[in-house]
Design an enzyme around this catalytic site. Structure first.
Site, PDB file in Angstrom:
ATOM      1  N   GLY A  50     -17.267 106.892  44.753  1.00 52.50           N
ATOM      2  CA  GLY A  50     -17.515 107.844  45.820  1.00 52.50           C
ATOM      3  C   GLY A  50     -18.967 108.047  46.185  1.00 52.50           C
TER       4      GLY A  50
ATOM      5  N   MET B 186     -21.227 105.665  47.192  1.00 54.44           N
ATOM      6  CA  MET B 186     -21.729 104.824  48.278  1.00 54.44           C
ATOM      7  C   MET B 186     -20.642 104.680  49.340  1.00 54.44           C
ATOM      8  SD  MET B 186     -24.074 102.140  46.164  1.00 54.44           S
ATOM      9  CE  MET B 186     -22.802 101.796  44.962  1.00 54.44           C
TER      10      MET B 186
ATOM     11  N   ARG C 249     -10.812  98.362  38.005  1.00 52.65           N
ATOM     12  CA  ARG C 249     -12.020  98.593  37.211  1.00 52.65           C
ATOM     13  C   ARG C 249     -11.614  99.360  35.975  1.00 52.65           C
ATOM     14  NH1 ARG C 249     -14.639 102.661  41.681  1.00 52.65           N
ATOM     15  NH2 ARG C 249     -13.074 104.309  41.548  1.00 52.65           N
TER      16      ARG C 249
ATOM     17  N   SER D  43     -42.808 113.196  12.103  1.00 50.59           N
ATOM     18  CA  SER D  43     -41.711 113.525  13.012  1.00 50.59           C
ATOM     19  C   SER D  43     -42.301 113.601  14.410  1.00 50.59           C
ATOM     20  CB  SER D  43     -41.072 114.862  12.640  1.00 50.59           C
ATOM     21  OG  SER D  43     -39.996 115.151  13.516  1.00 50.59           O
TER      22      SER D  43
ATOM     23  N   CYS E 247     -37.855 114.770  16.685  1.00 49.49           N
ATOM     24  CA  CYS E 247     -37.237 116.096  16.722  1.00 49.49           C
ATOM     25  C   CYS E 247     -37.338 116.770  18.084  1.00 49.49           C
ATOM     26  CB  CYS E 247     -37.822 117.007  15.647  1.00 49.49           C
ATOM     27  SG  CYS E 247     -39.598 117.308  15.837  1.00 49.49           S
TER      28      CYS E 247
ATOM     29  N   TYR F 240     -34.424 108.752  11.246  1.00 51.49           N
ATOM     30  CA  TYR F 240     -33.460 109.742  11.739  1.00 51.49           C
ATOM     31  C   TYR F 240     -33.869 110.240  13.120  1.00 51.49           C
ATOM     32  CZ  TYR F 240     -36.823 113.453  10.575  1.00 51.49           C
ATOM     33  OH  TYR F 240     -37.930 114.256  10.518  1.00 51.49           O
TER      34      TYR F 240
END
Length: 877
Positions: free
Chosen positions: A101, A103, A337, A764, A831, A851
């Protein structure tokens, strides 16, 4: 000479980058022998070239388009522009990433005043021919020449009212001729006296240009930004032989999914309309019938459709979203699709496909859009409130979840009031692609028209926004901004509540409760944890948030902002007294009163973590953020400290800084007032030792010093911390270990990371401030001008939401390499808010961080994104 145009039979599913998703799938379905109206694709490279050529289609590309058109004429035995039996085509967009929806599409291209009469004579169905022509005039005018479609809709409504009918299909052939006449008048008026174009070749090239232009329309740009789709991809254009669902009672059009896109339940789910064209279904102009009724109306077509739909799912090994048209009893597929789906549906479908032996666990993990998990964590209505709430209406449950907010009737109003902090429910007759920003801002969407596959339903499901569609009982007055339902009249700003899981609409503002996640979610998260390399922590300052994050899979805290702990009523006065004190002794006395509070805070956090690690950031903001501004608070503080009000005001004024975010904050405070770090270290070490003794958790405090830009700064503060930590250990006869590290958030720290790593146990990356300082603009003010940057294609996304890998990322990568070279055991994390953004998580995986840390409700997103990153990028630095 490059190849810019491909016949469907020349492509395949692996050519998505060149042919776009729609073109690649049409090519693949052609290779599978599916009933596909034949056509050709103008490539994404042609779109890129169009923009390079100052929005012009080169002669070579036009030549290849008309060569493909001649092949299509031979294939169909018809001539494009013929006055007796014209070949008509549709022109559709097709980017490599699905953008439903966003284009533009033009149908019935090739008709003109003469050809329409030939079509009427050839088919023996004048109404069909005139209906097709009026649709083409409206679409071409709107999409290609930018004449607002509302002008045409107004004419349709006037003609229907004059004829005393409700639906378009009730209009006669003569009515359609009247619409054609009036539509052409509208066109001529808005085009400065120009007549509607009659030359089909001109129509085609202008339509292709319009689809290329639509790649850069505001709604497409906004959608790309929301879904991390690069702006340089461009869109392909698919030119396809028209087949007609508006030829009578043996014709129709529909949209269907091989599984329910809202719940994931296996089985065909879809809708269709008899005697209609495809836009009627997705636009919600008429409320369609469920696909099961097709078995009654056209049983042979239904049986063929079911067989082919299941074959498509088996071939693509995923839930399919298909558009189809039936022309006088013959079935055609217009596209397929991988279907957009809600997060609950995505998780169930992924698990079911694994159980059915169609995909592997790794494929299942990668099938689920990580950001969509946010939907699972949205709130639902309090069951007690539902029992007492007044149901004023019910319609289709188009997208699950609960929403309560103030009613607004336009996308612009919804966006503006959301920006003011209001909860908003967007109420529309029907939504269109122009409403995308208002839909994004809304808590929920309610439409009068449209089915489960309408624009509102599809877009809302993709966004994870609650939606109830097709409530025909609503009487809406968009000009006066009111609607009536269930005996109530609602004005702009009144509250309603929507249940997108049941379709119920409630009066008033119903309270909600947190969502709960079930078995399928746990199973997918288990797979994600099995394959990811990154650890996932959370940013949390309270035990409640910590417990919630642990429930959602957090493996520790990557950022505990200690300054948030000082604002409680029982301690804010103490920190203010410390700030306004004149001597070291006075400051230490005030800080000593804070130690018990700070220690209890840390103990509660450690207990909530149950042995998981916690990185504690020492006080970071400038001190002026803590001092009072309210006159009553100033008077109270003055009385408590034995000072005059003027003295307190004067001292508070002295703390004012012209640029506080780059001023006396972070480690600079500790260097000026080391007693602050002493207090925090004592509180933290005592808390860790006590919890370790009480609960037997193996705790290793992680102390993070903010805003370091030089190794000497960190070394100074580290010495203060170590001195107090060792003293507390000796007092408590403890052998507890601890780590001292820093946030890398100043660009200079990234540049000198090797030196800083020699005195740090961990880094971090504080990407909020690092982004702010690298770009040189305030994250609090950037929103005022970033829209202009998006519009002018300077930035494609908000650098505070999605990590700038080119600039900020380069600094991070440099710091990682330098830091690990000097300190091989250096632990590395992130973080900032980027820790919950999937593309940023992938970057963190690639450069070898240990992490990422994010807000509690984004923990599942980060877990899944980390797994996808590991699966898609098995090699790490």
């Amino acid at each position: 000479m490059g190849k810019w145009v491909y016949l469907f039979k020349e492509g395949n599913a692996n050519m998505r980058e060149l042919l776009g998703g729609k073109g690649a799938n049409l090519a693949e379905m052609t290779n599978l022998g599916m009933p596909i109206p034949q056509g050709f694709t103008v490539t994404t490279e042609a779109c890129t070239d169009y923009y390079k050529q100052d929005k012009k289609i080169s002669e070579e590309i036009q030549k290849q388009i008309f060569e493909a058109l001649r092949w299509l004429e031979e294939e169909n035995g018809k001539k494009f522009g013929d006055n007796e039996d014209p070949l008509l085509v549709s022109v559709r967009s097709g980017a490599r990433a699905s953008m439903p929806g966003m284009m533009d599409t033009i149908l019935n291209l090739g008709l003109n005043d003469t050809a329409v009469e030939g079509l009427a004579k050839k088919t023996g169905n004048p109404r069909f021919a005139y209906d097709s022509y009026r649709r083409f005039i409206q679409m071409f005018s709107d999409v290609v020449m930018e004449v607002p479609k509302s002008f045409f809709e107004k004419v349709i409504d006037e003609v229907k009212e004059a004829r005393g009918v409700t639906y378009d299909i009730e209009l006669t052939a003569d009515d359609m001729l009247e619409l054609i006449r009036r539509f052409k008048e509208v066109y001529k008026k808005h085009m400065g006296g120009q007549d509607f174009p009659q030359e089909p070749q001109e129509q085609l090239i202008e339509a292709v240009k319009a689809v290329f232009r639509s790649w850069d329309n505001p709604r497409a740009i906004s959608y790309r930004r929301m879904n991390d789709i690069p702006g340089d991809w461009g869109t392909a254009v698919n030119v396809q032989t028209m087949v007609f669902g508006n030829m009578g009672e043996s014709s129709g059009t529909g949209v269907a999914f091989t599984r329910n896109p809202a719940t994931g339940e296996k089985g065909i789910f879809g809708e269709y309309l008899i005697n209609a064209q495809g836009e009627d279904v997705v636009a919600g102009v008429r409320t369609p019938q469920p696909i099961s009724k097709l078995e009654e109306d056209l049983p042979d077509c239904y049986a063929q459709f079911m067989h082919l739909a299941m074959n498509l799912e088996k071939h693509y090994r995923d839930m399919q979203d298909m558009e189809f048209t039936i022309q006088e009893g013959k079935l055609y597929f217009l596209q397929t699709r991988n279907g957009k789906r809600t997060a609950p549906a995505a998780i169930k479908i992924a698990c079911d496909l694994v159980d059915e032996g169609m995909i592997s666990e790794k494929e299942a993990v990668c099938r689920i859009e990580a950001k969509s998990l946010d939907q699972l964590l949205h709130r639902t209505f309090d069951p007690k409130a539902l029992e007492e709430g007044e149901v004023i209406g019910s319609a289709l449950p188009a997208s699950p979840g609960a929403a309560a907010g103030k009613v607004y009737f336009t996308a612009e109003d919804a966006r503006n009031h959301h920006a003011q902090g209001e909860r908003v429910v967007l109420v529309r007759l029907e939504t269109s692609a122009e409403d995308i920003e208002g839909m994004h801002a809304a808590e929920g969407i309610l439409t009068v028209r449209g089915g489960m596959t309408s624009h509102a339903a599809v877009v809302a499901r993709g966004m994870g926004t609650c939606c109830v569609s097709g409530c025909g009982e609503i009487k809406i007055n968009e000009e006066e901004k009111t609607f009536t339902l269930g005996g109530h009249t609602y004005h702009e700003g009144d509250y309603i509540s929507l249940d997108g899981s049941t379709g119920n609409i409630y009066d008033g503002d119903l309270p909600t409760v947190p969502a709960s996640v079930g078995g399928y979610f746990g199973r997918v998260m288990g797979w994600a944890d099995k394959y990811r390399k990154l650890q996932i922590r959370t940013n949390s300052d309270t035990p409640v948030d910590t417990e919630n994050a642990v429930r959602l899979g957090a493996e520790g805290i990557g950022l505990c902002r200690t300054e948030h702990m000082f604002f409680a009523d029982d301690r804010i006065f103490k920190i203010r007294r410390m700030i306004l004190s004149d001597t070291l002794e006075e400051r230490e006395a005030a800080l000593s009163e804070l130690i018990p509070f700070q220690k209890e805070d840390f103990k509660a956090m450690y207990k909530a973590l149950r042995g998981r690690p916690m990185t504690v950031r020492y006080i970071d903001p400038p001190l002026h953020e803590f001092v009072p501004t309210d006159p009553e608070d100033i008077e109270k503080l003055a009385a408590e400290m034995g000072l005059s009000v003027e003295e307190v005001k004067s001292r508070c004024d002295e703390l004012h800084e012209f640029n506080p975010m780059m001023g006396h904050r972070g480690c600079r405070l500790t260097i000026t007032y080391p007693e602050i770090a002493r207090m925090q270290t004592r509180a933290l070490m005592e808390a860790a030792i006590e919890v370790k003794e009480e609960d037997m958790y193996d705790i290793v405090p992680e102390i993070m010093i903010p805003l370091v830009g030089d190794a000497k700064e960190l070394e100074f503060v580290r010495n203060v911390v170590v001195e107090v930590a060792e003293k507390v250990k000796k007092e408590r006869n403890s052998y507890i270990n601890y780590h001292v590290g820093t946030m890398i958030e100043v660009p200079r720290a990234a540049l000198l990371a090797g030196e800083i790593a020699e005195v740090a146990d961990f880094f971090s990356f504080g990407t909020n401030d690092l982004t702010q300082m690298t770009f040189g603009f305030s994250r609090d003010d950037a929103g005022k001008f970033l829209e202009s940057y998006y519009a002018n294609k300077i930035y494609e996304s908000d650098p505070f939401a999605k990590l700038d890998q080119k600039g900020v990322g380069k600094l991070i990568k440099m710091a990682v390499e330098q830091g690990r070279e000097k300190n091989p055991g250096l632990k590395l994390g992130i973080c900032g808010e980027h820790g919950g953004d999937p593309s940023s998580v992938e970057f963190c995986h690639k450069i070898g961080l240990n992490y990422v840390s994010c807000s509690p409700y984004r923990v599942p997103i980060a877990r899944l994104a980390a797994a996808q990153a590991a699966i898609n990028n098995p090699g790490r630095i």
